[in-house]
Design a protein around this motif. Structure first.
Motif, PDB file in Angstrom:
ATOM      1  N   SER A  35      -3.707   1.941  13.570  1.00  0.00           N
ATOM      2  CA  SER A  35      -2.892   1.956  12.345  1.00  0.00           C
ATOM      3  C   SER A  35      -1.719   2.926  12.448  1.00  0.00           C
ATOM      4  N   THR A  36      -1.531   3.588  13.576  1.00  0.00           N
ATOM      5  CA  THR A  36      -0.401   4.514  13.722  1.00  0.00           C
ATOM      6  C   THR A  36       0.800   3.780  14.311  1.00  0.00           C
ATOM      7  N   VAL A  37       1.973   4.466  14.309  1.00  0.00           N
ATOM      8  CA  VAL A  37       3.187   3.751  14.728  1.00  0.00           C
ATOM      9  C   VAL A  37       3.685   4.172  16.109  1.00  0.00           C
ATOM     10  N   TYR A  38       3.050   5.183  16.723  1.00  0.00           N
ATOM     11  CA  TYR A  38       3.500   5.571  18.073  1.00  0.00           C
ATOM     12  C   TYR A  38       2.819   4.680  19.116  1.00  0.00           C
ATOM     13  N   SER A  39       3.342   4.770  20.352  1.00  0.00           N
ATOM     14  CA  SER A  39       2.921   3.792  21.371  1.00  0.00           C
ATOM     15  C   SER A  39       1.417   3.775  21.636  1.00  0.00           C
ATOM     16  N   LEU A  40       0.792   4.973  21.646  1.00  0.00           N
ATOM     17  CA  LEU A  40      -0.651   4.998  21.947  1.00  0.00           C
ATOM     18  C   LEU A  40      -1.421   4.146  20.932  1.00  0.00           C
ATOM     19  N   GLY A  41      -1.020   4.263  19.669  1.00  0.00           N
ATOM     20  CA  GLY A  41      -1.677   3.466  18.627  1.00  0.00           C
ATOM     21  C   GLY A  41      -1.303   1.999  18.721  1.00  0.00           C
ATOM     22  N   LEU A  42      -0.046   1.747  19.044  1.00  0.00           N
ATOM     23  CA  LEU A  42       0.403   0.345  19.114  1.00  0.00           C
ATOM     24  C   LEU A  42      -0.305  -0.414  20.227  1.00  0.00           C
ATOM     25  N   THR A  43      -0.654   0.319  21.294  1.00  0.00           N
ATOM     26  CA  THR A  43      -1.385  -0.334  22.387  1.00  0.00           C
ATOM     27  C   THR A  43      -2.745  -0.812  21.873  1.00  0.00           C
ATOM     28  N   SER A  44      -3.383   0.023  21.051  1.00  0.00           N
ATOM     29  CA  SER A  44      -4.681  -0.382  20.471  1.00  0.00           C
ATOM     30  C   SER A  44      -4.482  -1.571  19.529  1.00  0.00           C
ATOM     31  N   ALA A  45      -3.410  -1.534  18.731  1.00  0.00           N
ATOM     32  CA  ALA A  45      -3.139  -2.633  17.795  1.00  0.00           C
ATOM     33  C   ALA A  45      -2.927  -3.937  18.569  1.00  0.00           C
ATOM     34  N   GLN A  46      -2.249  -3.811  19.712  1.00  0.00           N
ATOM     35  CA  GLN A  46      -2.001  -4.992  20.549  1.00  0.00           C
ATOM     36  C   GLN A  46      -3.333  -5.550  21.089  1.00  0.00           C
ATOM     37  N   ALA A  47      -4.237  -4.655  21.471  1.00  0.00           N
ATOM     38  CA  ALA A  47      -5.549  -5.103  21.989  1.00  0.00           C
ATOM     39  C   ALA A  47      -6.319  -5.840  20.895  1.00  0.00           C
ATOM     40  N   ILE A  48      -6.219  -5.351  19.672  1.00  0.00           N
ATOM     41  CA  ILE A  48      -6.909  -6.017  18.554  1.00  0.00           C
ATOM     42  C   ILE A  48      -6.306  -7.400  18.333  1.00  0.00           C
ATOM     43  N   GLN A  49      -4.988  -7.472  18.405  1.00  0.00           N
ATOM     44  CA  GLN A  49      -4.326  -8.765  18.196  1.00  0.00           C
ATOM     45  C   GLN A  49      -4.766  -9.768  19.264  1.00  0.00           C
ATOM     46  N   GLU A  50      -4.851  -9.298  20.510  1.00  0.00           N
ATOM     47  CA  GLU A  50      -5.275 -10.211  21.594  1.00  0.00           C
ATOM     48  C   GLU A  50      -6.723 -10.662  21.368  1.00  0.00           C
ATOM     49  N   ALA A  51      -7.562  -9.741  20.915  1.00  0.00           N
ATOM     50  CA  ALA A  51      -8.965 -10.095  20.639  1.00  0.00           C
ATOM     51  C   ALA A  51      -9.022 -11.126  19.511  1.00  0.00           C
ATOM     52  N   ARG A  52      -8.198 -10.922  18.497  1.00  0.00           N
ATOM     53  CA  ARG A  52      -8.179 -11.847  17.349  1.00  0.00           C
ATOM     54  C   ARG A  52      -7.754 -13.243  17.806  1.00  0.00           C
ATOM     55  N   GLU A  53      -6.734 -13.273  18.678  1.00  0.00           N
ATOM     56  CA  GLU A  53      -6.251 -14.579  19.163  1.00  0.00           C
ATOM     57  C   GLU A  53      -7.316 -15.259  20.019  1.00  0.00           C
ATOM     58  N   SER A  54      -8.007 -14.474  20.821  1.00  0.00           N
ATOM     59  CA  SER A  54      -9.021 -15.045  21.710  1.00  0.00           C
ATOM     60  C   SER A  54     -10.185 -15.630  20.884  1.00  0.00           C
ATOM     61  N   ILE A  55     -10.604 -14.896  19.857  1.00  0.00           N
ATOM     62  CA  ILE A  55     -11.701 -15.401  19.018  1.00  0.00           C
ATOM     63  C   ILE A  55     -11.241 -16.637  18.245  1.00  0.00           C
ATOM     64  N   ALA A  56     -10.022 -16.597  17.742  1.00  0.00           N
ATOM     65  CA  ALA A  56      -9.491 -17.752  17.006  1.00  0.00           C
ATOM     66  C   ALA A  56      -9.511 -18.998  17.904  1.00  0.00           C
ATOM     67  N   ARG A  57      -9.081 -18.842  19.165  1.00  0.00           N
ATOM     68  CA  ARG A  57      -9.079 -19.982  20.103  1.00  0.00           C
ATOM     69  C   ARG A  57     -10.497 -20.520  20.286  1.00  0.00           C
ATOM     70  N   ALA A  58     -11.461 -19.612  20.374  1.00  0.00           N
ATOM     71  CA  ALA A  58     -12.850 -20.036  20.658  1.00  0.00           C
ATOM     72  C   ALA A  58     -13.467 -20.823  19.504  1.00  0.00           C
ATOM     73  N   ILE A  59     -12.962 -20.625  18.281  1.00  0.00           N
ATOM     74  CA  ILE A  59     -13.596 -21.311  17.133  1.00  0.00           C
ATOM     75  C   ILE A  59     -12.631 -22.252  16.411  1.00  0.00           C
ATOM     76  N   GLY A  60     -11.479 -22.508  17.026  1.00  0.00           N
ATOM     77  CA  GLY A  60     -10.521 -23.461  16.439  1.00  0.00           C
ATOM     78  C   GLY A  60      -9.847 -22.949  15.176  1.00  0.00           C
ATOM     79  N   ALA A  61      -9.704 -21.620  15.066  1.00  0.00           N
ATOM     80  CA  ALA A  61      -9.100 -21.029  13.859  1.00  0.00           C
ATOM     81  C   ALA A  61      -7.697 -20.505  14.162  1.00  0.00           C
ATOM     82  N   GLU A  62      -6.988 -20.073  13.132  1.00  0.00           N
ATOM     83  CA  GLU A  62      -5.727 -19.350  13.303  1.00  0.00           C
ATOM     84  C   GLU A  62      -6.080 -17.871  13.460  1.00  0.00           C
ATOM     85  N   PRO A  63      -5.280 -17.117  14.256  1.00  0.00           N
ATOM     86  CA  PRO A  63      -5.622 -15.691  14.434  1.00  0.00           C
ATOM     87  C   PRO A  63      -5.740 -14.936  13.112  1.00  0.00           C
TER      88      PRO A  63
END
Ligand code: PLP
Length: 395
Positions: A35-63
């Motif tokens: 939830s922070t705005v500096y790069s270290l936090g954004l890297t974590s946010a990006q990992a969450i987004q990728e996880a969300r997209e991967s799960i969405a793909r597995a169940i036919g949902a939108e991220p």
């Protein structure tokens, strides 16, 4: 240390080493708060987004229909309590089945004490819900139907897609607890016609304490947790980044392995059942013979207590579960087995054996070697076992 023969995969599974490896950096060098705005936090946010997209793909949902929670219990509670609160103006009636997990049943009980009404539809002798019973139970004030995808005790798989058609026609929201189905059965939220779906990482070789709630776009729901804008302000609390990365990796692996795991485990399971049936008298299968999870075997034996079988199997290095809720110390027979119409005294003599990726053919051979003598010993000591009565009944 002697190898433990773990046959309780419906209870939990060991995390896959690839899952543990994927999670590791998110505990240490990549520890930033997403939830922070500096790069270290954004890297974590990006990992969450990728996880969300991967799960969405597995169940036919939108991220953005995927929400991270602390597990199956939270997802189930959220679906039920959050819908009841958001739609209480429209109506106060909910429908579920007699054999749901306690996370669903007790959420329903909680609402009932607060003025909502709940219909619990029955199941047949194999544990199946008849979709027509759901149709008949729907009233003008019904706001939610919650029916599990696969049962955690007997493994029975419900006709979710058919039930979803009925709820959709009636304009009623539909939630399914897919905690036991995820990773074992193909899940497509559109084919299933569901609006909400619960999953839990530790049931498919992912981490404990992390789950998913699929929530169809534009579905109104009140948050359970307040105090932060995480998960589009619907689920407050700092993200469990390693857990989220882990559950996504676990679901990805389970999706790839699904057919092979199911074929291997169901063949071993069937061999186990054939061996038990051939070598033990008065042993019966609980649950639907065909529509059941590939790794689940649930049996009941006349004249024995499930708990004593578990303890004696434990002495032989085997972990299994019974049909009694001994966690409460009350030894109440399982509500699932009672729901199937099994009398209480027979339900007490039930055993759940759930296979997994680590189950080997020699484990089944070992089980088949040690279990019949355990049954014989327990029956010898049993005041209610009567071998000649069983033979008489069967002939
Ligand atoms: N629903 C079902 C069908 C389950 O089997 C379980 C766990 O046993 C849960 C919900 C609860 O999941 P969790 O352990 O992630 O809270």
């Amino acid at each position: 240390m002697e190898r433990v023969i773990y046959l309780d995969h419906a209870s939990t599974t060991p995390a896959d080493p690839a899952v543990v490896a994927a999670m590791a950096p998110w505990h240490t060098e990549q520890f930033g708060n997403p939830s922070t705005v500096y790069s270290l936090g954004l890297t974590s946010a990006q990992a969450i987004q990728e996880a969300r997209e991967s799960i969405a793909r597995a169940i036919g949902a939108e991220p953005d229909e995927v929400y991270f929670t602390s597990g199956g219990t939270e997802s189930d509670n959220w679906a039920i309590l959050g819908t009841a609160d958001a739609r209480g103006e429209k109506g106060r009636h909910l429908i579920t089945s007699l054999i749901e997990h306690h996370a669903v049943l007790e959420s329903m009980d909680f609402l009932e004490k607060r003025g909502y009404s709940v219909t619990r539809v029955p199941v047949d002798g194999g544990g199946l819900v008849d979709p027509e019973n759901v149709r008949r139970a729907i009233r003008p004030d019904t706001i939610l139907v919650s029916i599990m995808h696969a049962n955690n005790e007997v493994g029975t798989i419900q006709p979710i897609s058919e039930i979803g058609k009925i709820t959709r026609e009636a304009g009623v929201l539909f939630h399914t607890d897919a905690v036991q189905a995820a990773g074992k059965l193909p899940l497509d939220v559109n084919e299933l016609n569901v609006d909400m779906l619960s999953m839990s990482g530790h049931k498919f070789y992912g981490p404990k304490g992390v789950g998913v709630m699929y929530l169809r776009k534009r579905t109104r729901i009140t948050p359970l947790f307040h105090g932060g804008s995480q998960e589009r302000s619907r689920r407050a609390g700092t993200h469990n980044v390693p857990g989220i990365v882990g559950i996504a990796k676990a679901l990805e692996l389970a999706t790839v392995r699904m057919n092979d795991d199911a074929a291997r485990e169901s063949a071993l399971r069937d061999r186990l059942w054939a061996g038990l049936e051939a070598n033990i008298e008065a042993i019966y299968l609980n649950g639907d013979k065909v529509r059941r999870l590939p790794n689940n075997l649930n049996v009941r034996l006349e004249g024995i207590e499930g708990e004593s079988m578990i303890l004696m199997l434990d002495m032989e290095g085997i972990c299994v579960s019974s049909g009694s809720a001994c966690t409460t110390g009350s030894l109440e027979p399982s509500h699932v087995l009672l729901g199937l119409g099994i009398p209480a005294e027979e339900a007490h003599g039930s055993l759940r054996v759930t296979l997994g990726r680590g189950t080997m053919p020699e484990d089944i051979d070992y089980f088949l070697a040690v279990f019949p003598p355990i049954v014989a010993r327990l029956r010898e000591m049993s005041p209610v076992w009567c071998a000649s009565c069983v033979r008489k009944q069967r002939s």
